[in-house]
Write a protein that holds these residues in place. Structure first.
Motif, PDB file in Angstrom:
ATOM      1  N   ASP A  63       0.881  -1.168   0.000  1.00 38.63           N
ATOM      2  CA  ASP A  63       0.000   0.000   0.000  1.00 38.63           C
ATOM      3  C   ASP A  63       0.919   1.217   0.000  1.00 38.63           C
ATOM      4  OD1 ASP A  63      -1.897   1.904   0.261  1.00 38.63           O
ATOM      5  OD2 ASP A  63      -2.669   1.239   2.204  1.00 38.63           O
ATOM      6  N   GLY A  64       1.265   1.708  -1.192  1.00 37.42           N
ATOM      7  CA  GLY A  64       2.291   2.736  -1.318  1.00 37.42           C
ATOM      8  C   GLY A  64       3.643   2.115  -1.001  1.00 37.42           C
ATOM      9  N   GLU A  65       4.359   2.667  -0.018  1.00 36.48           N
ATOM     10  CA  GLU A  65       5.653   2.115   0.395  1.00 36.48           C
ATOM     11  C   GLU A  65       5.511   1.077   1.499  1.00 36.48           C
ATOM     12  OE1 GLU A  65       8.543   2.749  -1.092  1.00 36.48           O
ATOM     13  OE2 GLU A  65       7.305   3.872  -2.527  1.00 36.48           O
ATOM     14  N   ARG A  66       4.307   0.930   2.013  1.00 35.85           N
ATOM     15  CA  ARG A  66       4.077   0.030   3.154  1.00 35.85           C
ATOM     16  C   ARG A  66       3.813  -1.389   2.668  1.00 35.85           C
ATOM     17  NH1 ARG A  66      -1.440  -0.097   6.258  1.00 35.85           N
ATOM     18  NH2 ARG A  66      -0.989  -1.561   7.968  1.00 35.85           N
ATOM     19  N   ILE A  67       4.587  -2.355   3.156  1.00 40.62           N
ATOM     20  CA  ILE A  67       4.379  -3.759   2.804  1.00 40.62           C
ATOM     21  C   ILE A  67       3.301  -4.340   3.720  1.00 40.62           C
ATOM     22  CG2 ILE A  67       5.429  -6.045   2.700  1.00 40.62           C
ATOM     23  CD1 ILE A  67       8.100  -4.725   2.101  1.00 40.62           C
ATOM     24  N   LEU A  68       2.238  -4.848   3.113  1.00 41.60           N
ATOM     25  CA  LEU A  68       1.156  -5.455   3.907  1.00 41.60           C
ATOM     26  C   LEU A  68       1.413  -6.934   4.185  1.00 41.60           C
ATOM     27  CD1 LEU A  68      -2.063  -3.872   2.324  1.00 41.60           C
ATOM     28  CD2 LEU A  68      -0.794  -3.163   4.365  1.00 41.60           C
ATOM     29  N   ASP A  69       1.981  -7.649   3.188  1.00 43.17           N
ATOM     30  CA  ASP A  69       2.234  -9.079   3.411  1.00 43.17           C
ATOM     31  C   ASP A  69       3.047  -9.648   2.253  1.00 43.17           C
ATOM     32  OD1 ASP A  69       2.146 -11.486   4.747  1.00 43.17           O
ATOM     33  OD2 ASP A  69       0.134 -12.036   4.058  1.00 43.17           O
ATOM     34  N   GLU A  70       3.710 -10.747   2.529  1.00 44.72           N
ATOM     35  CA  GLU A  70       4.301 -11.561   1.476  1.00 44.72           C
ATOM     36  C   GLU A  70       3.252 -12.561   1.010  1.00 44.72           C
ATOM     37  OE1 GLU A  70       7.797 -13.340   3.137  1.00 44.72           O
ATOM     38  OE2 GLU A  70       9.059 -11.613   2.598  1.00 44.72           O
ATOM     39  N   GLN A 100      -8.334  -8.018   6.008  1.00 43.55           N
ATOM     40  CA  GLN A 100      -9.131  -6.794   5.900  1.00 43.55           C
ATOM     41  C   GLN A 100      -8.343  -5.672   5.226  1.00 43.55           C
ATOM     42  OE1 GLN A 100     -12.346  -6.736   6.387  1.00 43.55           O
ATOM     43  NE2 GLN A 100     -12.156  -8.900   6.946  1.00 43.55           N
ATOM     44  N   GLN A 101      -7.035  -5.611   5.510  1.00 40.48           N
ATOM     45  CA  GLN A 101      -6.200  -4.594   4.868  1.00 40.48           C
ATOM     46  C   GLN A 101      -6.115  -4.829   3.351  1.00 40.48           C
ATOM     47  OE1 GLN A 101      -4.374  -1.776   6.334  1.00 40.48           O
ATOM     48  NE2 GLN A 101      -6.052  -2.230   7.758  1.00 40.48           N
ATOM     49  N   LEU A 102      -5.955  -6.085   2.957  1.00 41.16           N
ATOM     50  CA  LEU A 102      -5.876  -6.398   1.529  1.00 41.16           C
ATOM     51  C   LEU A 102      -7.197  -6.116   0.827  1.00 41.16           C
ATOM     52  CD1 LEU A 102      -3.794  -9.726   1.443  1.00 41.16           C
ATOM     53  CD2 LEU A 102      -3.002  -7.380   1.152  1.00 41.16           C
ATOM     54  N   LEU A 103      -8.309  -6.516   1.439  1.00 36.92           N
ATOM     55  CA  LEU A 103      -9.621  -6.257   0.837  1.00 36.92           C
ATOM     56  C   LEU A 103      -9.853  -4.748   0.673  1.00 36.92           C
ATOM     57  CD1 LEU A 103     -11.932  -8.855   2.634  1.00 36.92           C
ATOM     58  CD2 LEU A 103     -11.330  -8.815   0.205  1.00 36.92           C
ATOM     59  N   ALA A 104      -9.497  -3.989   1.711  1.00 34.05           N
ATOM     60  CA  ALA A 104      -9.678  -2.536   1.633  1.00 34.05           C
ATOM     61  C   ALA A 104      -8.819  -1.941   0.515  1.00 34.05           C
ATOM     62  CB  ALA A 104      -9.327  -1.894   2.975  1.00 34.05           C
ATOM     63  N   LEU A 105      -7.575  -2.422   0.399  1.00 31.96           N
ATOM     64  CA  LEU A 105      -6.674  -1.921  -0.640  1.00 31.96           C
ATOM     65  C   LEU A 105      -7.207  -2.235  -2.029  1.00 31.96           C
ATOM     66  CD1 LEU A 105      -3.902  -0.685  -1.417  1.00 31.96           C
ATOM     67  CD2 LEU A 105      -2.953  -3.026  -1.251  1.00 31.96           C
ATOM     68  N   LEU A 106      -7.650  -3.471  -2.237  1.00 31.95           N
ATOM     69  CA  LEU A 106      -8.132  -3.880  -3.563  1.00 31.95           C
ATOM     70  C   LEU A 106      -9.412  -3.148  -3.950  1.00 31.95           C
ATOM     71  CD1 LEU A 106      -7.379  -7.694  -3.179  1.00 31.95           C
ATOM     72  CD2 LEU A 106      -6.233  -6.112  -4.759  1.00 31.95           C
ATOM     73  N   THR A 107     -10.283  -2.907  -2.990  1.00 30.97           N
ATOM     74  CA  THR A 107     -11.519  -2.170  -3.309  1.00 30.97           C
ATOM     75  C   THR A 107     -11.213  -0.707  -3.606  1.00 30.97           C
ATOM     76  OG1 THR A 107     -11.951  -1.894  -0.926  1.00 30.97           O
ATOM     77  CG2 THR A 107     -13.067  -3.714  -2.037  1.00 30.97           C
ATOM     78  N   ARG A 108     -10.200  -0.137  -2.933  1.00 35.14           N
ATOM     79  CA  ARG A 108      -9.816   1.252  -3.241  1.00 35.14           C
ATOM     80  C   ARG A 108      -9.280   1.367  -4.664  1.00 35.14           C
ATOM     81  NH1 ARG A 108      -7.262   1.393   1.849  1.00 35.14           N
ATOM     82  NH2 ARG A 108      -5.183   1.511   0.858  1.00 35.14           N
TER      83      ARG A 108
END
Length: 463
Positions: A63-70, A100-108
């Motif tokens: 999410d930008g420069e922030r790594i959410l997961d491998e 939840q973070q991934l779902l929010a990112l993908l919907t954005r």
């Protein structure tokens, strides 16, 4: 043949396709025209748009420069995917927070959260399979026995649909000839051989009725058999429940009236699921709590698919047993077995008095004697004559399918009566159309938006 897609189904959708809750791995699925480019926008690894179908790729979701997961990304290009669209599956760590973070990112980034069953609905609308096969997907997910798995797998692979298509194809040929007669109505010609039509309708009706008869077994395979164990206090109901379940599920005591509420549990016998219900002993009592239990027993018996009436061989006569059964189950409207308990302590004379009685099994629940005989008797009652061997026979498990087959059978009856009475071609053609429409409802050749919504909203979100 693929059906036209409604505008909403042209969106790119996303959903969690593994069960919610913390776990080692979670999998998010995207489907639609932007599934690959949308994932590319947040995936740091190989550029997915340049990769071939059916490949796996390791990288990170950012999410930008922030790594959410491998994550590991699975890439499936349409039409060689489940939905026949471009599909991406993202396998991540199974943290609720990460999901939840991934779902929010993908919907954005433009994805829409999928509705219940929308992936399978898209597969159906794109022609990947018919409606009966789509419903079998849900049955396969819910399968909890060898038989329910076998039947769902056969239907998902198109066995039931193929049989229906063959039936419908034969009817279509005759319906077309009748419609042709209507086009030449003023010339008084017959293109459809009436004798051949009668023979065909009778043959098709035989097959339709066989499918309808199979629904009784199919419903059992899919939903199980609620089997109530009823009888007088101290007959051994709780002991029998424990023996059937092979565990100490119910309290066993020599004190009459120990069981005052319903105790339920499930066990699979040769692939058929039975839900056994231990109940309060049937007797007149002044104890307020016990009397409530007795009333609950009677209500549960009325709702049962099967009744096991348990009695003590050593303290009951055959005449008393018959009278007790008639009072509890008048006319034996509920399928049942009479089960004589305590065979191990009964005299030869007492045993001999009950052995000739039909639908009666003698056991010793405390020792497990006679349980295999009881289990086989239960299976015989459930499976019914002529349905004992599944083999490759088609089994109807879906109530909607059974209702459509009933409508088909009724329409075929009308056609046969019309042929016997010599009614006009127009009426025969109308009844044949009803039969064809009813068969088409099963596979989705004839469907409505309301029907599709009703079916697919019963799926989980990620399927």
């Amino acid at each position: 043949m693929a059906l036209p897609l409604p505008p909403a189904l042209s969106d790119t959708i996303v959903a969690l396709s593994t069960p919610p809750g913390a776990g080692a791995i979670a999998m998010l699925r995207l489907s639609g025209p932007e599934a690959i480019s949308l994932t590319d926008a947040v995936f740091a690894g190989k550029r997915l748009h340049a990769q071939p179908s059916h490949t796996l790729h390791f990288g990170t979701i950012r999410d930008g420069e922030r790594i959410l997961d491998e994550v590991v990304v699975s890439l499936f290009r349409g039409p060689h995917s489940y939905t026949r669209e471009d599909v991406v599956e993202i396998s991540c760590h199974g943290s609720d927070y990460i999901v939840q973070q991934l779902l929010a990112l993908l919907t954005r980034h433009g994805a829409r959260l999928a509705e219940a069953g929308e992936f399978t609905k898209r597969a159906f609308l794109h022609g990947a399979f018919d409606l009966a096969q789509a419903e079998a997907v849900a049955d396969l997910i819910a399968a909890d026995s060898a038989l329910s798995h076998q039947v769902a797998m056969q239907q998902m692979r198109g066995g039931f649909s193929q049989e229906l298509r063959e039936l419908r194809g034969q009817l279509v040929k005759f319906a077309a000839l009748l419609e042709l007669e209507l086009d030449f109505g003023e010339e008084d010609v017959e293109f459809a051989d009436r004798t051949g039509l009668v023979a065909l309708l009778q043959e098709i009706q035989t097959l339709v009725r066989r499918l309808l008869r199979s629904f009784e077994l199919g419903n059992v395979i899919k939903n199980g058999v609620t089997t109530v164990i009823a009888g007088k206090p101290n007959a051994g109901k709780s002991t029998l429940l424990n023996a059937l379940l092979n565990e100490e599920r119910a309290i066993v005591s020599a004190i009459a009236g120990t069981t005052r509420d319903l105790i339920e549990d499930e066990v699979s016998i040769e692939g058929i699921r039975f839900r056994f219900v231990d109940t309060a002993g049937l007797r007149d009592t002044t104890d307020v709590v016990e009397s409530i239990g007795v009333e609950r027993t009677k209500k549960r018996v009325a709702q049962a698919a099967m009744l096991l009436y348990l009695f003590d061989i050593t303290s009951t006569t055959p005449a008393e047993v018959q009278a007790e059964i008639e009072a509890l189950n008048p006319g034996r409207q509920i399928p049942m077995l009479a089960v004589g308990n305590k065979r191990d302590v009964a005299s030869d004379l007492e045993i001999a008095a009950f052995e000739p009685l039909p639908d009666t099994v003698l056991i010793a629940a405390s020792r497990g004697d006679g349980l295999p005989d009881l289990q086989q008797a239960l299976l015989r009652r459930v499976r019914g004559e002529g349905l004992d061997q599944l083999g490759s026979a088609t089994i109807v498990t879906n109530l909607r399918h059974a209702q459509s087959l009933e409508k088909t059978n009724s329409a075929l009856d009308s056609v046969l009566r019309g042929l016997a009475a010599g009614v006009g071609t127009e009426l025969l053609a109308a009844d044949l159309r009803h039969a064809l429409a009813a068969l088409g409802e099963i596979t989705g050749e004839i469907s409505s938006d309301d029907l599709l919504t009703s079916i697919f909203t019963q799926f989980c979100i990620g399927k």
